[in-house]
Scaffold this motif. Structure first.
Motif, PDB file in Angstrom:
ATOM      1  N   SER A 167       0.826  -1.208   0.000  1.00 48.31           N
ATOM      2  CA  SER A 167       0.000   0.000   0.000  1.00 48.31           C
ATOM      3  C   SER A 167       0.861   1.259   0.000  1.00 48.31           C
ATOM      4  O   SER A 167       0.468   2.285  -0.562  1.00 48.31           O
ATOM      5  CB  SER A 167      -0.945   0.006   1.204  1.00 48.31           C
ATOM      6  OG  SER A 167      -0.230   0.112   2.426  1.00 48.31           O
ATOM      7  N   GLN A 211      -3.925   4.608   5.559  1.00 42.74           N
ATOM      8  CA  GLN A 211      -3.041   3.567   5.034  1.00 42.74           C
ATOM      9  C   GLN A 211      -3.706   2.198   5.103  1.00 42.74           C
ATOM     10  O   GLN A 211      -3.600   1.388   4.178  1.00 42.74           O
ATOM     11  CB  GLN A 211      -1.731   3.546   5.823  1.00 42.74           C
ATOM     12  CG  GLN A 211      -0.591   2.866   5.076  1.00 42.74           C
ATOM     13  CD  GLN A 211      -0.136   3.689   3.884  1.00 42.74           C
ATOM     14  OE1 GLN A 211       0.172   4.869   4.011  1.00 42.74           O
ATOM     15  NE2 GLN A 211      -0.097   3.069   2.719  1.00 42.74           N
ATOM     16  N   ALA A 215      -6.991   1.625   5.086  1.00 42.01           N
ATOM     17  CA  ALA A 215      -8.073   1.602   4.099  1.00 42.01           C
ATOM     18  C   ALA A 215      -7.533   1.291   2.711  1.00 42.01           C
ATOM     19  O   ALA A 215      -8.099   0.473   1.972  1.00 42.01           O
ATOM     20  CB  ALA A 215      -8.805   2.943   4.099  1.00 42.01           C
ATOM     21  N   CYS A 216      -6.424   1.928   2.359  1.00 39.06           N
ATOM     22  CA  CYS A 216      -5.812   1.675   1.057  1.00 39.06           C
ATOM     23  C   CYS A 216      -5.358   0.222   0.950  1.00 39.06           C
ATOM     24  O   CYS A 216      -5.594  -0.441  -0.061  1.00 39.06           O
ATOM     25  CB  CYS A 216      -4.637   2.623   0.843  1.00 39.06           C
ATOM     26  SG  CYS A 216      -3.789   2.387  -0.734  1.00 39.06           S
ATOM     27  N   LEU A 251      -8.426  -2.262   0.536  1.00 37.02           N
ATOM     28  CA  LEU A 251      -9.027  -2.234  -0.799  1.00 37.02           C
ATOM     29  C   LEU A 251      -8.067  -2.772  -1.848  1.00 37.02           C
ATOM     30  O   LEU A 251      -8.484  -3.464  -2.788  1.00 37.02           O
ATOM     31  CB  LEU A 251      -9.451  -0.808  -1.154  1.00 37.02           C
ATOM     32  CG  LEU A 251     -10.581  -0.202  -0.324  1.00 37.02           C
ATOM     33  CD1 LEU A 251     -10.963   1.172  -0.877  1.00 37.02           C
ATOM     34  CD2 LEU A 251     -11.803  -1.108  -0.278  1.00 37.02           C
ATOM     35  N   ALA A 289      -8.438   1.148  -5.685  1.00 39.07           N
ATOM     36  CA  ALA A 289      -8.046   1.451  -4.304  1.00 39.07           C
ATOM     37  C   ALA A 289      -7.748   2.934  -4.138  1.00 39.07           C
ATOM     38  O   ALA A 289      -8.173   3.563  -3.163  1.00 39.07           O
ATOM     39  CB  ALA A 289      -6.832   0.614  -3.913  1.00 39.07           C
ATOM     40  N   ARG A 290      -7.031   3.521  -5.091  1.00 39.63           N
ATOM     41  CA  ARG A 290      -6.669   4.935  -4.993  1.00 39.63           C
ATOM     42  C   ARG A 290      -7.907   5.832  -5.044  1.00 39.63           C
ATOM     43  O   ARG A 290      -7.988   6.853  -4.367  1.00 39.63           O
ATOM     44  CB  ARG A 290      -5.698   5.317  -6.115  1.00 39.63           C
ATOM     45  CG  ARG A 290      -4.981   6.646  -5.870  1.00 39.63           C
ATOM     46  CD  ARG A 290      -4.371   7.179  -7.154  1.00 39.63           C
ATOM     47  NE  ARG A 290      -3.383   6.301  -7.727  1.00 39.63           N
ATOM     48  CZ  ARG A 290      -2.079   6.340  -7.441  1.00 39.63           C
ATOM     49  NH1 ARG A 290      -1.640   7.182  -6.538  1.00 39.63           N
ATOM     50  NH2 ARG A 290      -1.241   5.533  -8.046  1.00 39.63           N
ATOM     51  N   HIS A 324     -10.981   5.125  -4.037  1.00 37.46           N
ATOM     52  CA  HIS A 324     -12.000   4.942  -3.002  1.00 37.46           C
ATOM     53  C   HIS A 324     -11.476   4.859  -1.570  1.00 37.46           C
ATOM     54  O   HIS A 324     -12.280   4.813  -0.636  1.00 37.46           O
ATOM     55  CB  HIS A 324     -12.808   3.672  -3.302  1.00 37.46           C
ATOM     56  CG  HIS A 324     -13.600   3.742  -4.567  1.00 37.46           C
ATOM     57  ND1 HIS A 324     -14.814   4.390  -4.651  1.00 37.46           N
ATOM     58  CD2 HIS A 324     -13.341   3.273  -5.809  1.00 37.46           C
ATOM     59  CE1 HIS A 324     -15.275   4.304  -5.886  1.00 37.46           C
ATOM     60  NE2 HIS A 324     -14.403   3.633  -6.608  1.00 37.46           N
ATOM     61  N   TYR A 325     -10.157   4.860  -1.362  1.00 36.67           N
ATOM     62  CA  TYR A 325      -9.682   4.573  -0.004  1.00 36.67           C
ATOM     63  C   TYR A 325     -10.020   5.668   1.005  1.00 36.67           C
ATOM     64  O   TYR A 325     -10.241   5.369   2.186  1.00 36.67           O
ATOM     65  CB  TYR A 325      -8.175   4.276  -0.004  1.00 36.67           C
ATOM     66  CG  TYR A 325      -7.263   5.474  -0.082  1.00 36.67           C
ATOM     67  CD1 TYR A 325      -6.739   6.049   1.078  1.00 36.67           C
ATOM     68  CD2 TYR A 325      -6.903   6.022  -1.304  1.00 36.67           C
ATOM     69  CE1 TYR A 325      -5.888   7.142   1.010  1.00 36.67           C
ATOM     70  CE2 TYR A 325      -6.055   7.105  -1.378  1.00 36.67           C
ATOM     71  CZ  TYR A 325      -5.550   7.664  -0.223  1.00 36.67           C
ATOM     72  OH  TYR A 325      -4.714   8.749  -0.287  1.00 36.67           O
ATOM     73  N   PHE A 342     -13.553   5.067   2.014  1.00 35.09           N
ATOM     74  CA  PHE A 342     -13.595   3.832   2.797  1.00 35.09           C
ATOM     75  C   PHE A 342     -13.037   4.068   4.200  1.00 35.09           C
ATOM     76  O   PHE A 342     -13.557   3.536   5.186  1.00 35.09           O
ATOM     77  CB  PHE A 342     -12.796   2.750   2.068  1.00 35.09           C
ATOM     78  CG  PHE A 342     -12.923   1.379   2.674  1.00 35.09           C
ATOM     79  CD1 PHE A 342     -14.127   0.700   2.647  1.00 35.09           C
ATOM     80  CD2 PHE A 342     -11.832   0.760   3.262  1.00 35.09           C
ATOM     81  CE1 PHE A 342     -14.251  -0.571   3.200  1.00 35.09           C
ATOM     82  CE2 PHE A 342     -11.939  -0.505   3.818  1.00 35.09           C
ATOM     83  CZ  PHE A 342     -13.150  -1.173   3.783  1.00 35.09           C
ATOM     84  N   ARG A 343     -11.989   4.876   4.296  1.00 32.92           N
ATOM     85  CA  ARG A 343     -11.476   5.230   5.624  1.00 32.92           C
ATOM     86  C   ARG A 343     -12.524   5.979   6.436  1.00 32.92           C
ATOM     87  O   ARG A 343     -12.771   5.664   7.608  1.00 32.92           O
ATOM     88  CB  ARG A 343     -10.230   6.108   5.502  1.00 32.92           C
ATOM     89  CG  ARG A 343      -9.678   6.564   6.851  1.00 32.92           C
ATOM     90  CD  ARG A 343      -8.768   7.765   6.738  1.00 32.92           C
ATOM     91  NE  ARG A 343      -9.486   8.958   6.290  1.00 32.92           N
ATOM     92  CZ  ARG A 343      -8.914  10.143   6.115  1.00 32.92           C
ATOM     93  NH1 ARG A 343      -7.610  10.284   6.329  1.00 32.92           N
ATOM     94  NH2 ARG A 343      -9.623  11.182   5.703  1.00 32.92           N
TER      95      ARG A 343
END
Length: 228
Positions: free
Chosen positions: A53, A75, A77-78, A81, A91-92, A94-95, A98-99
């Motif tokens: 990540s 970190q 969250a990334c 995902l 991942a980039r 939505h993280y 999501f966090r």
């Protein structure tokens, strides 16, 4: 799962995961060993990788965290995902959302003093996330020539520029006849802290100001070699 994490209704349309190759049976567990945060992928019987990540976004080289909105939870969250969907762009994008909606709500409670998060819960949460989604560079106005370690991203209400290797952002807000350009850092705080700002007349060269702030950030903490 612990915490008040949104769950998709039966009418929700799930976020399309790349290739739909992940398994709903995946389960992650987080706990502490001598005060240090540890996250395991129970289905694969191994620790969640921090290094992978960090190659994508560098918010917290010291490790993962949860239970609040900050660099350690960003970190995590990334990483979650990235491993679960196995897609860097997804991942980039939505993280951060999501966090804010999931990782910040995780708590170590119960007799085992840990939290659990399943693949099914990740899918359900992602299906409900419509705000605070960070998109990849998409042009638009303004579109400055940024250093290589910076990129333009989109938010629902404003233009944002994000540093890829550190937790620094440049936020651009437009007023009646001027731009407010702010360089800030999230760190371990619930809200970003301003590091520098400029007020620029609407007809002035706002692209130059954005680049100056990006370079000021790079001067504060030098980027990895080759990313200036």
């Amino acid at each position: 799962m612990n915490g008040n994490v949104p769950v998709a209704s039966s009418e929700s349309v799930p976020v399309a995961s790349p290739g739909q190759s992940h398994r709903d049976a995946v389960e992650y567990v987080g706990f502490r060993v001598d005060g240090q945060a540890v996250v395991l992928n129970l289905s694969e019987h191994r620790r969640l990788s921090l290094e992978r990540s960090l190659d994508l976004v560098n918010h917290s080289p010291s490790g993962f965290e949860w239970g609040y909105s900050g660099s350690g939870p960003a970190q995590l969250a990334c990483a979650l995902l990235l491993v679960y969907y196995d897609d860097e762009q997804f991942a980039r994008e939505h993280y951060i959302a999501f966090r804010n909606q999931v990782v910040s709500q995780l708590e170590c409670d119960g007799a085992a003093a840990c939290w659990h998060l399943t693949g099914e819960e990740i899918d359900a949460a992602m299906a409900t996330l419509t705000d605070d989604v960070v998109a990849l560079a998409d042009g638009g106005r303004p579109s400055p020539t940024l250093p290589e370690n910076w990129r333009a991203v989109s938010r629902p209400d404003r233009r944002v520029f994000q540093r890829a290797d550190r937790d620094h952002y440049i936020v651009l807000g437009d007023g009646t006849d001027e731009w407010l350009v702010v360089l800030c850092s999230q760190g371990d705080r619930a809200y970003p802290a301003p590091l520098a700002h400029r007020t620029v007349a609407e007809e002035a060269d706002v692209e130059r100001v954005i680049r100056e702030l990006a370079e000021e950030s790079n001067d504060l903490i030098e980027p990895p070699e080759g990313e200036h």
